[in-house]
Design an enzyme around this catalytic site. Structure first.
Site, PDB file in Angstrom:
ATOM      1  N   PHE A  77       0.806  -1.226   0.000  1.00 21.37           N
ATOM      2  CA  PHE A  77       0.000   0.000   0.000  1.00 21.37           C
ATOM      3  C   PHE A  77       0.832   1.265   0.000  1.00 21.37           C
ATOM      4  O   PHE A  77       0.349   2.333  -0.353  1.00 21.37           O
ATOM      5  CB  PHE A  77      -0.945   0.005   1.222  1.00 21.37           C
ATOM      6  CG  PHE A  77      -0.274   0.423   2.515  1.00 21.37           C
ATOM      7  CD1 PHE A  77      -0.090   1.765   2.808  1.00 21.37           C
ATOM      8  CD2 PHE A  77       0.194  -0.517   3.429  1.00 21.37           C
ATOM      9  CE1 PHE A  77       0.540   2.163   3.987  1.00 21.37           C
ATOM     10  CE2 PHE A  77       0.822  -0.128   4.599  1.00 21.37           C
ATOM     11  CZ  PHE A  77       1.001   1.218   4.876  1.00 21.37           C
ATOM     12  N   SER A 108       5.263  -6.996   3.318  1.00 22.38           N
ATOM     13  CA  SER A 108       5.810  -7.327   4.639  1.00 22.38           C
ATOM     14  C   SER A 108       6.562  -8.666   4.593  1.00 22.38           C
ATOM     15  O   SER A 108       6.308  -9.499   3.710  1.00 22.38           O
ATOM     16  CB  SER A 108       4.667  -7.397   5.650  1.00 22.38           C
ATOM     17  OG  SER A 108       3.757  -8.396   5.247  1.00 22.38           O
ATOM     18  N   CYS A 126       9.472   1.740   3.475  1.00 16.67           N
ATOM     19  CA  CYS A 126      10.354   0.623   3.841  1.00 16.67           C
ATOM     20  C   CYS A 126      11.781   1.109   4.055  1.00 16.67           C
ATOM     21  O   CYS A 126      12.605   0.383   4.587  1.00 16.67           O
ATOM     22  CB  CYS A 126      10.337  -0.439   2.770  1.00 16.67           C
ATOM     23  SG  CYS A 126      11.011   0.173   1.241  1.00 16.67           S
ATOM     24  N   LYS A 173      -1.101  -7.266  -9.257  1.00 12.88           N
ATOM     25  CA  LYS A 173      -2.095  -7.345  -8.180  1.00 12.88           C
ATOM     26  C   LYS A 173      -1.688  -6.277  -7.158  1.00 12.88           C
ATOM     27  O   LYS A 173      -0.831  -6.494  -6.309  1.00 12.88           O
ATOM     28  CB  LYS A 173      -2.058  -8.745  -7.548  1.00 12.88           C
ATOM     29  CG  LYS A 173      -3.327  -9.197  -6.863  1.00 12.88           C
ATOM     30  CD  LYS A 173      -3.833  -8.287  -5.778  1.00 12.88           C
ATOM     31  CE  LYS A 173      -3.109  -8.398  -4.460  1.00 12.88           C
ATOM     32  NZ  LYS A 173      -3.524  -7.345  -3.475  1.00 12.88           N
TER      33      LYS A 173
HETATM   34  P1  NAD Z   1       1.450  -6.665   2.991  1.00  9.22           P
HETATM   35  O1  NAD Z   1       2.497  -7.700   3.055  1.00  9.22           O
HETATM   36  O2  NAD Z   1       0.338  -6.702   3.948  1.00  9.22           O
HETATM   37  O3  NAD Z   1       0.759  -6.671   1.536  1.00  9.22           O
HETATM   38  C1  NAD Z   1       1.522  -6.670   0.348  1.00  9.22           C
HETATM   39  C2  NAD Z   1       0.713  -7.340  -0.754  1.00  9.22           C
HETATM   40  O4  NAD Z   1       0.469  -8.715  -0.381  1.00  9.22           O
HETATM   41  C3  NAD Z   1      -0.649  -6.703  -0.992  1.00  9.22           C
HETATM   42  O5  NAD Z   1      -0.905  -6.682  -2.371  1.00  9.22           O
HETATM   43  C4  NAD Z   1      -1.600  -7.636  -0.255  1.00  9.22           C
HETATM   44  O6  NAD Z   1      -2.890  -7.669  -0.826  1.00  9.22           O
HETATM   45  C5  NAD Z   1      -0.923  -8.983  -0.393  1.00  9.22           C
HETATM   46  N1  NAD Z   1      -1.225  -9.874   0.745  1.00  9.22           N
HETATM   47  C6  NAD Z   1      -1.487  -9.507   2.026  1.00  9.22           C
HETATM   48  N2  NAD Z   1      -1.699 -10.594   2.786  1.00  9.22           N
HETATM   49  C7  NAD Z   1      -1.571 -11.671   1.986  1.00  9.22           C
HETATM   50  C8  NAD Z   1      -1.666 -13.083   2.194  1.00  9.22           C
HETATM   51  N3  NAD Z   1      -1.943 -13.586   3.400  1.00  9.22           N
HETATM   52  N4  NAD Z   1      -1.463 -13.892   1.149  1.00  9.22           N
HETATM   53  C9  NAD Z   1      -1.185 -13.403  -0.061  1.00  9.22           C
HETATM   54  N5  NAD Z   1      -1.079 -12.071  -0.329  1.00  9.22           N
HETATM   55  C10 NAD Z   1      -1.256 -11.213   0.680  1.00  9.22           C
HETATM   56  O7  NAD Z   1       2.213  -5.247   3.043  1.00  9.22           O
HETATM   57  P2  NAD Z   1       1.584  -3.790   3.144  1.00  9.22           P
HETATM   58  O8  NAD Z   1       1.023  -3.600   4.504  1.00  9.22           O
HETATM   59  O9  NAD Z   1       0.719  -3.512   1.968  1.00  9.22           O
HETATM   60  O10 NAD Z   1       2.901  -2.898   2.960  1.00  9.22           O
HETATM   61  C11 NAD Z   1       3.755  -2.571   4.017  1.00  9.22           C
HETATM   62  C12 NAD Z   1       4.926  -3.524   4.103  1.00  9.22           C
HETATM   63  O11 NAD Z   1       5.636  -3.533   2.871  1.00  9.22           O
HETATM   64  C13 NAD Z   1       5.950  -3.119   5.150  1.00  9.22           C
HETATM   65  O12 NAD Z   1       6.373  -4.278   5.815  1.00  9.22           O
HETATM   66  C14 NAD Z   1       7.079  -2.524   4.336  1.00  9.22           C
HETATM   67  O13 NAD Z   1       8.351  -2.584   4.931  1.00  9.22           O
HETATM   68  C15 NAD Z   1       7.019  -3.358   3.118  1.00  9.22           C
HETATM   69  N6  NAD Z   1       7.666  -2.711   1.989  1.00  9.22           N
HETATM   70  C16 NAD Z   1       8.883  -3.176   1.614  1.00  9.22           C
HETATM   71  C17 NAD Z   1       9.549  -2.566   0.573  1.00  9.22           C
HETATM   72  C18 NAD Z   1      10.897  -3.053   0.150  1.00  9.22           C
HETATM   73  O14 NAD Z   1      11.348  -2.635  -0.884  1.00  9.22           O
HETATM   74  N7  NAD Z   1      11.561  -3.920   0.882  1.00  9.22           N
HETATM   75  C19 NAD Z   1       8.956  -1.492  -0.099  1.00  9.22           C
HETATM   76  C20 NAD Z   1       7.703  -1.063   0.298  1.00  9.22           C
HETATM   77  C21 NAD Z   1       7.062  -1.686   1.357  1.00  9.22           C
END
Ligand code: NAD
Length: 509
Positions: free
Chosen positions: A159, A236, A291, A183
């Site tokens: 997000f 995450s 991040c 997605k």
């Molecule tokens: P998230 O992991 O909750 O969601 C990321 C994606 O995975 C979304 O599209 C979501 O719909 C999907 N998703 C969520 N739960 C799922 C499941 N159980 N099974 C399959 N798909 C699933 O992350 P978020 O809250 O959207 O974003 C914040 C996180 O992203 C933080 O941990 C941040 O550090 C990380 N992030 C990392 C980077 C990087 O480059 N390392 C960059 C941006 C954000």
């Protein structure tokens, strides 16, 4: 603070999908999308079924043969036109980012521009795909390696950068000759849909870029379908680990970028005023939902810590928190009510764990926005490594100050942490900085640079549990990730000469 429906929610838009060059309406399990500054539900987003995702994969699969054979220079022309259109529509996309994510407009523009820089890089794809050639690897034998596209590839994005992170992926994937299914996050889905229309207007053939909105059901369908060759994920760490394990088990190439806990080391000789300004932006910009946000400041020596904490306290009095659309504001709300509760819970936890809460943002009320998901900036001092607020990613406007006795001790802390995304050091000592950069167990390092997010011509990624997979996002690594090397060895025997069979392994002996 409860998410409340907009007055016209019954007729509010339900965002569907973009498949094979057209919008696909859908009303399956619609989830609310809120404006985090007001708490109002402004629209809904459909959750794709397995069948809808399969339609998107089928469209991408059908588009692949023609797109693969389109000359790279022609693919680059689409990217040039796309870049122009992005710039023409910048304000519209940036407004959607602020409305759904909450970040202030200027920060949203920053995210957008950094995404467009990857499109710039993709415009050079013909050069990037040139390959490698060796003449006469043996007598009359030439050999070359070329980089062929994989087929259908998928992107799953978080997000916090709804425009930039998809642009870390699809411009290079498409420019390399693949077709793509995105997605995006269900929390702020509008920007990727706007971008899909611009790609079509730029001349991208139908089916090359598709967007399916959804949740775990959509993601699992992408992970299981054998037509999907590779997956880029950003989100995450627990989900990154799941995506990597499931995708690789199903024979796919996977890069899965995860969470972070980025430490800034402030040495006693640092320019403290500039370090404090840098910490303000890096810890509280985008409400800490980056991040690469700095969430831990490791101050070397008590004197350094006292000075840094004192100056942060002063600076925080002037931090302006409010609706991201008001250009006076420095920081907007958190993305959702649920995330607000989670971050606030960490502040409560820090107090219970015995950290010193120097600035408490929990009581903040933004006049006129009482239902928004606002949390004021929080600053903890005397945080220790055994505390959960130190160990876990909070992803909000909470900066933890840890006191260390030496550079070595500060570096040990960073190396012991499970995450290794970004880090930085503030110092005037070149030797200390070089030692830090050379030895620290982290993927992206800043020297007097608080957010060392690599420019588009380098690649982005962390170490340890911040990245599952071998290749970073965008830049040179993306050419490798989105292509498969093929090496061809060729000779043209002189006509009419019968050659004897050779049973020994061919060499240049
Ligand atoms: P998230 O992991 O909750 O969601 C990321 C994606 O995975 C979304 O599209 C979501 O719909 C999907 N998703 C969520 N739960 C799922 C499941 N159980 N099974 C399959 N798909 C699933 O992350 P978020 O809250 O959207 O974003 C914040 C996180 O992203 C933080 O941990 C941040 O550090 C990380 N992030 C990392 C980077 C990087 O480059 N390392 C960059 C941006 C954000």
């Amino acid at each position: 603070m409860n998410a409340r429906p907009a007055e016209n929610v019954a007729t509010a838009t339900v965002i569907g999908h973009f498949i094979n060059g057209v919008d696909v309406a859908d009303n399956n399990r619609p989830l609310p999308v809120t404006n985090p500054a007001t708490g109002a539900v402004t629209k809904h987003v459909a959750m794709a079924t397995k069948g809808t995702v399969a339609d998107a994969i089928a469209a991408a699969d059908a588009a692949f043969p023609a797109w693969r054979n389109t000359p790279p220079a022609k693919r680059a022309k689409v990217m040039f036109r796309f870049k122009q259109l992005l710039e023409e529509h910048a304000d519209e996309i940036v407004a959607a980012l602020t409305e759904e994510h909450g970040k202030v407009l200027d920060d949203a523009m920053g995210e957008f521009v950094r995404g467009v820089e990857v499109v710039d890089y993709a415009c050079g794809v013909a050069e990037l795909l040139k390959g490698e050639h060796s003449r006469n690897v043996g007598p009359g034998i030439d050999s070359w390696s070329e980089f062929q596209p994989l087929g259908v590839v998928a992107g799953i994005t978080p997000f916090n950068f709804p425009a930039m992170v998809p642009m870390w992926m699809f411009p290079m994937a498409i420019a390399c000759g693949n077709t793509f299914v995105l997605k995006p996050s269900e929390k702020d889905p509008s920007a990727p849909m706007l971008v899909a229309h611009l790609l079509k207007e730029a001349g991208l053939p139908d089916g090359v870029y598709n967007v399916v909105n959804g949740d775990k059901e959509a993601v699992d369908t992408l992970l299981e379908d054998p037509r999907v060759q590779a997956i880029s994920f950003v989100g995450s760490t627990p989900i990154a680990e799941y995506i990597y394990a499931t995708g690789t088990r199903n024979g796919k190439r996977v890069q899965a970028l995860g969470g972070a806990k980025n430490h800034a080391v402030i040495m006693p000789d640092a320019d403290i005023d500039n370090a404090v300004s840098a910490l303000m932006g890096a810890a509280y910009g985008s409400c800490g939902e980056r991040c690469m946000a700095i969430s831990v400041a490791v101050c070397v020596g008590d004197e350094t810590a006292d000075e840094v904490v004192g100056k942060l306290k002063t600076e925080l009095q002037d931090l302006k928190v409010g609706n991201g659309t008001d250009t006076c504001n420095d920081m907007g709300p958190l993305v959702t009510q649920a995330h607000h509760e989670k971050v606030r819970g960490y502040v409560d936890l820090g107090v219970n764990e015995g950290a010193e809460l120097v600035i408490d943002g929990r009581g903040l009320v933004v006049n006129g926005h009482e239902d928004g998901f606002f949390l004021g900036a929080c600053l903890f001092d005397k945080v220790t490594p055994d505390m959960r607020i130190y160990q876990e990613e909070i992803f909000g406007p909470v900066l933890c100050v840890v006191r260390a006795e030496s550079q070595e001790q500060a570096m040990q802390l960073i190396d012991n942490h499970e995450y290794g995304n970004g880090t930085c050091i503030f110092t005037r000592d070149g030797e200390a900085a070089r030692y830090f950069a050379d030895n620290i167990q982290v993927g992206m390092v800043g020297i007097n640079v608080p957010l060392p997010v690599p420019a588009a011509l380098h690649s982005f990624g962390g170490w340890k549990r911040s990245l599952f997979g071998d290749l970073f996002a965008y830049g040179p690594d993306s050419v490798r990730f989105y292509t498969r090397r093929k090496t061809i060895t060729q000779r043209w025997p002189s006509g009419g000469v019968r050659e004897k069979a050779q049973f020994s392994f061919p060499t240049n002996r």
